[in-house]
Motif scaffolding. Structure first.
Motif, PDB file in Angstrom:
ATOM      1  N   GLU A  54       0.818  -1.218   0.000  1.00 56.64           N
ATOM      2  CA  GLU A  54       0.000   0.000   0.000  1.00 56.64           C
ATOM      3  C   GLU A  54       0.847   1.261   0.000  1.00 56.64           C
ATOM      4  OE1 GLU A  54      -0.200  -2.645   1.993  1.00 56.64           O
ATOM      5  OE2 GLU A  54      -2.151  -2.805   2.980  1.00 56.64           O
ATOM      6  N   ALA A  55       2.115   1.117   0.390  1.00 58.96           N
ATOM      7  CA  ALA A  55       2.999   2.266   0.610  1.00 58.96           C
ATOM      8  C   ALA A  55       3.266   3.068  -0.648  1.00 58.96           C
ATOM      9  CB  ALA A  55       4.338   1.770   1.166  1.00 58.96           C
ATOM     10  N   GLY A  56       3.449   4.373  -0.473  1.00 60.89           N
ATOM     11  CA  GLY A  56       3.973   5.211  -1.533  1.00 60.89           C
ATOM     12  C   GLY A  56       5.457   4.958  -1.701  1.00 60.89           C
ATOM     13  N   GLY A  57       5.977   5.205  -2.904  1.00 62.70           N
ATOM     14  CA  GLY A  57       7.398   4.997  -3.163  1.00 62.70           C
ATOM     15  C   GLY A  57       7.692   3.554  -3.544  1.00 62.70           C
ATOM     16  N   HIS A  58       8.979   3.177  -3.502  1.00 60.76           N
ATOM     17  CA  HIS A  58       9.363   1.806  -3.845  1.00 60.76           C
ATOM     18  C   HIS A  58       8.644   0.834  -2.927  1.00 60.76           C
ATOM     19  CE1 HIS A  58      13.102   3.718  -5.691  1.00 60.76           C
ATOM     20  NE2 HIS A  58      12.392   3.200  -6.673  1.00 60.76           N
ATOM     21  N   THR A  59       8.050  -0.162  -3.494  1.00 57.23           N
ATOM     22  CA  THR A  59       7.219  -1.042  -2.676  1.00 57.23           C
ATOM     23  C   THR A  59       7.137  -2.427  -3.286  1.00 57.23           C
ATOM     24  OG1 THR A  59       5.135  -1.032  -1.425  1.00 57.23           O
ATOM     25  CG2 THR A  59       4.975  -0.483  -3.762  1.00 57.23           C
ATOM     26  N   GLY A  60       6.761  -3.391  -2.449  1.00 55.94           N
ATOM     27  CA  GLY A  60       6.675  -4.779  -2.899  1.00 55.94           C
ATOM     28  C   GLY A  60       5.246  -5.178  -3.237  1.00 55.94           C
ATOM     29  N   THR A  61       4.950  -6.465  -3.046  1.00 52.83           N
ATOM     30  CA  THR A  61       3.648  -6.981  -3.472  1.00 52.83           C
ATOM     31  C   THR A  61       2.774  -7.454  -2.314  1.00 52.83           C
ATOM     32  OG1 THR A  61       4.696  -9.123  -3.790  1.00 52.83           O
ATOM     33  CG2 THR A  61       4.455  -7.751  -5.748  1.00 52.83           C
ATOM     34  N   GLY A  76       2.994   1.468   5.335  1.00 50.27           N
ATOM     35  CA  GLY A  76       2.251   1.225   4.107  1.00 50.27           C
ATOM     36  C   GLY A  76       0.764   1.408   4.297  1.00 50.27           C
ATOM     37  N   GLY A  77       0.250   2.547   3.825  1.00 45.61           N
ATOM     38  CA  GLY A  77      -1.187   2.790   3.883  1.00 45.61           C
ATOM     39  C   GLY A  77      -1.692   3.225   5.248  1.00 45.61           C
ATOM     40  N   LEU A  78      -0.799   3.583   6.165  1.00 44.41           N
ATOM     41  CA  LEU A  78      -1.215   3.994   7.516  1.00 44.41           C
ATOM     42  C   LEU A  78      -1.294   5.521   7.537  1.00 44.41           C
ATOM     43  CD1 LEU A  78       1.175   1.544   9.397  1.00 44.41           C
ATOM     44  CD2 LEU A  78      -1.228   1.176   8.758  1.00 44.41           C
ATOM     45  N   PHE A  79      -2.468   6.048   7.851  1.00 43.21           N
ATOM     46  CA  PHE A  79      -2.619   7.498   7.739  1.00 43.21           C
ATOM     47  C   PHE A  79      -3.274   8.150   8.945  1.00 43.21           C
ATOM     48  CE2 PHE A  79      -6.168   5.374   5.610  1.00 43.21           C
ATOM     49  CZ  PHE A  79      -7.257   5.930   6.273  1.00 43.21           C
ATOM     50  N   ASP A  80      -3.666   7.353   9.962  1.00 45.50           N
ATOM     51  CA  ASP A  80      -4.225   7.966  11.171  1.00 45.50           C
ATOM     52  C   ASP A  80      -4.052   7.016  12.365  1.00 45.50           C
ATOM     53  OD1 ASP A  80      -6.241   6.081  10.983  1.00 45.50           O
ATOM     54  OD2 ASP A  80      -7.805   7.515  10.395  1.00 45.50           O
ATOM     55  N   GLY A 130       4.497   7.762   5.620  1.00 43.81           N
ATOM     56  CA  GLY A 130       4.993   8.601   4.548  1.00 43.81           C
ATOM     57  C   GLY A 130       3.952   9.574   4.033  1.00 43.81           C
ATOM     58  N   THR A 131       3.073   9.076   3.163  1.00 42.82           N
ATOM     59  CA  THR A 131       2.161   9.929   2.398  1.00 42.82           C
ATOM     60  C   THR A 131       1.402  10.951   3.259  1.00 42.82           C
ATOM     61  OG1 THR A 131       1.919   8.155   0.792  1.00 42.82           O
ATOM     62  CG2 THR A 131       0.247   9.867   0.749  1.00 42.82           C
ATOM     63  N   TRP A 164       5.298  11.641  -8.597  1.00 44.75           N
ATOM     64  CA  TRP A 164       4.745  11.975  -7.297  1.00 44.75           C
ATOM     65  C   TRP A 164       4.364  10.684  -6.555  1.00 44.75           C
ATOM     66  CZ3 TRP A 164       1.305  16.462  -9.498  1.00 44.75           C
ATOM     67  CH2 TRP A 164       2.062  17.647  -9.515  1.00 44.75           C
ATOM     68  N   PRO A 165       5.313  10.117  -5.805  1.00 45.32           N
ATOM     69  CA  PRO A 165       5.009   8.906  -5.048  1.00 45.32           C
ATOM     70  C   PRO A 165       3.868   9.151  -4.060  1.00 45.32           C
ATOM     71  CG  PRO A 165       7.384   9.294  -5.111  1.00 45.32           C
ATOM     72  CD  PRO A 165       6.727  10.529  -5.655  1.00 45.32           C
ATOM     73  N   ALA A 166       2.982   8.196  -3.931  1.00 46.20           N
ATOM     74  CA  ALA A 166       1.855   8.303  -2.995  1.00 46.20           C
ATOM     75  C   ALA A 166       1.334   6.913  -2.672  1.00 46.20           C
ATOM     76  CB  ALA A 166       0.732   9.144  -3.606  1.00 46.20           C
ATOM     77  N   GLY A 167       0.910   6.731  -1.418  1.00 44.14           N
ATOM     78  CA  GLY A 167       0.363   5.448  -0.971  1.00 44.14           C
ATOM     79  C   GLY A 167      -1.150   5.409  -1.080  1.00 44.14           C
ATOM     80  N   GLN A 168      -1.706   4.233  -0.842  1.00 46.13           N
ATOM     81  CA  GLN A 168      -3.153   4.052  -1.023  1.00 46.13           C
ATOM     82  C   GLN A 168      -3.994   4.758   0.034  1.00 46.13           C
ATOM     83  OE1 GLN A 168      -3.326  -0.273  -1.338  1.00 46.13           O
ATOM     84  NE2 GLN A 168      -3.628  -0.085  -3.548  1.00 46.13           N
ATOM     85  N   GLY A 169      -3.371   5.206   1.115  1.00 46.20           N
ATOM     86  CA  GLY A 169      -4.114   5.977   2.113  1.00 46.20           C
ATOM     87  C   GLY A 169      -4.460   7.371   1.627  1.00 46.20           C
ATOM     88  N   VAL A 170      -3.979   7.728   0.461  1.00 47.20           N
ATOM     89  CA  VAL A 170      -4.102   9.101  -0.047  1.00 47.20           C
ATOM     90  C   VAL A 170      -5.549   9.584  -0.126  1.00 47.20           C
ATOM     91  CG1 VAL A 170      -4.115   8.435  -2.500  1.00 47.20           C
ATOM     92  CG2 VAL A 170      -3.168  10.653  -1.812  1.00 47.20           C
TER      93      VAL A 170
END
Ligand SMILES: Cc1cc2nc3c(=O)[nH]c(=O)nc-3n(C[C@H](O)[C@H](O)[C@H](O)COP(=O)(O)O)c2cc1C
Length: 328
Positions: free
Chosen positions: A149-156, A180-184, A202-203, A291-297
């Protein structure tokens, strides 16, 4: 009625980092510069500088600026796979008072002893269980379990599946940090529930007044939905989660032309589509920019000062943990 409590979450991560809150600012290249790092550390979290795109001179100036702004601990992230003089860069982190060196890609075997001899902790970004095994075997002091879920270089592998599997394999030898995908604060509470000792965010921290970045980046994040990111090798040659645009679309249709890292990184720069690290005075084309961004965006709809975000993370996590324990 219990008064709202902020900062009572103590973990092995807060112990080894000597910070109040188990919230780490991700060392994002092009974004996590001194103002953001200092704001997170000053609020009791742990600010980590993203130095992967910086020259040595810039990195040293940014570290000096953090030191001038706060006496709290901070770290520095570098991409180990990037060509460069890693021991000299790490020595500079030591000389400028960094507390943690974070290796963004690969286990930094060559510099673990140098760090430890100088009281600097070593962290390793891990997208797979076997990365965490290798990091612990090499002497790393904490592992960051980063889901796809993370922004930037990421795996599967998704954060929800990855974190507990890394927690199990690490067997308590070092703290595990979820990413990865953590926003709160719900993400923080969930990470703790999965056995992690804290989070690496990150994001969510890009959408702050303190974050560095090219013009339009923060506005783009505010307008994005959760499915507006895509994983592409088009900007760097490695799988990287970014805001979807015409440039990512082009590479989706020309997969066989993509070169390995770092050649593709150079290609995207030459194409005028990659200005990561160039800063707020740069002209960029929003339809093509990196513009790197994760799924929490999708959950981000306003700029919030970074210190306030750290406090919100803690207050929200506390409320969630209270609610969950009241279910029993
Ligand atoms: C703009 C941006 C730049 C990044 N640069 C780096 C980097 O240089 N080194 C690194 O280890 N991780 C980098 N990452 C990944 C972050 O360290 C972190 O794992 C990720 O942002 C966490 O997921 P989230 O964005 O969903 O919070 C970057 C992420 C973003 C969004």
């Amino acid at each position: 009625m219990r008064a709202p409590t902020v900062g009572v979450v103590k973990t092995r991560l807060t112990d080894i980092l000597e910070v109040e809150h188990p919230v780490m600012l991700a060392g994002m290249g092009g974004v996590s510069y001194s103002a953001l790092v200092a704001a997170v550390s000053e609020a009791g979290g742990f600010g980590c500088m993203g130095a992967s795109t910086m020259s040595m001179e810039r990195m040293e100036a940014e570290m000096a600026a953090v030191r001038a702004a706060t006496s709290k601990p901070f770290g520095v992230d570098l991409l180990t796979a990037m060509p460069g003089d890693m021991p000299a860069q790490v020595q500079s982190i030591i000389d400028h008072g960094g507390r943690v060196f974070v290796a963004g890609l690969g286990v930094p075997r060559d510099v673990v002893n140098l760090c430890h001899d100088n009281n600097v902790l070593v962290a390793s970004m891990c997208g797979k269980v076997r990365h965490a095994v290798a990091a612990v075997a090499a002497g790393c002091d904490l592992v960051i379990a980063q889901g796809t879920e993370a922004g930037g270089h990421t795996g599967t592998v998704a954060t929800m599946a990855l974190v507990p599997q890394i927690v199990d394999v690490v067997e308590g030898k070092v703290p595990v940090v979820a990413a990865g995908g953590l926003f709160d604060g719900r993400g923080l509470a969930a990470a703790l529930t999965l056995g992690a000792d804290g989070i690496w965010v990150g994001t969510r921290f890009i959408a702050t007044p303190e974050a560095y970045g090219t013009p339009g980046y923060k506005d783009r994040l505010l307008s994005m939905a959760e499915d507006d990111t895509v994983i592409t090798k088009g900007f760097t040659g490695k799988t990287c989660r970014v805001a979807r645009n015409d440039y990512t679309q082009y590479w989706d249709e020309h997969l066989d032309e993509i070169q390995p890292f770092p050649a593709q990184f150079v290609r995207s720069m030459n194409d005028g589509a990659n200005h990561l690290g160039a800063g707020p005075d740069t002209e960029v084309d929003a339809a093509r920019e990196f513009w790197p961004a994760g799924q929490g965006v999708g959950a981000i709809d306003e700029l919030v000062p970074a210190g306030e975000l750290v406090r919100r993370f803690m207050a929200e996590a506390e409320a969630v943990l209270d609610r969950v324990s009241s279910l029993r």
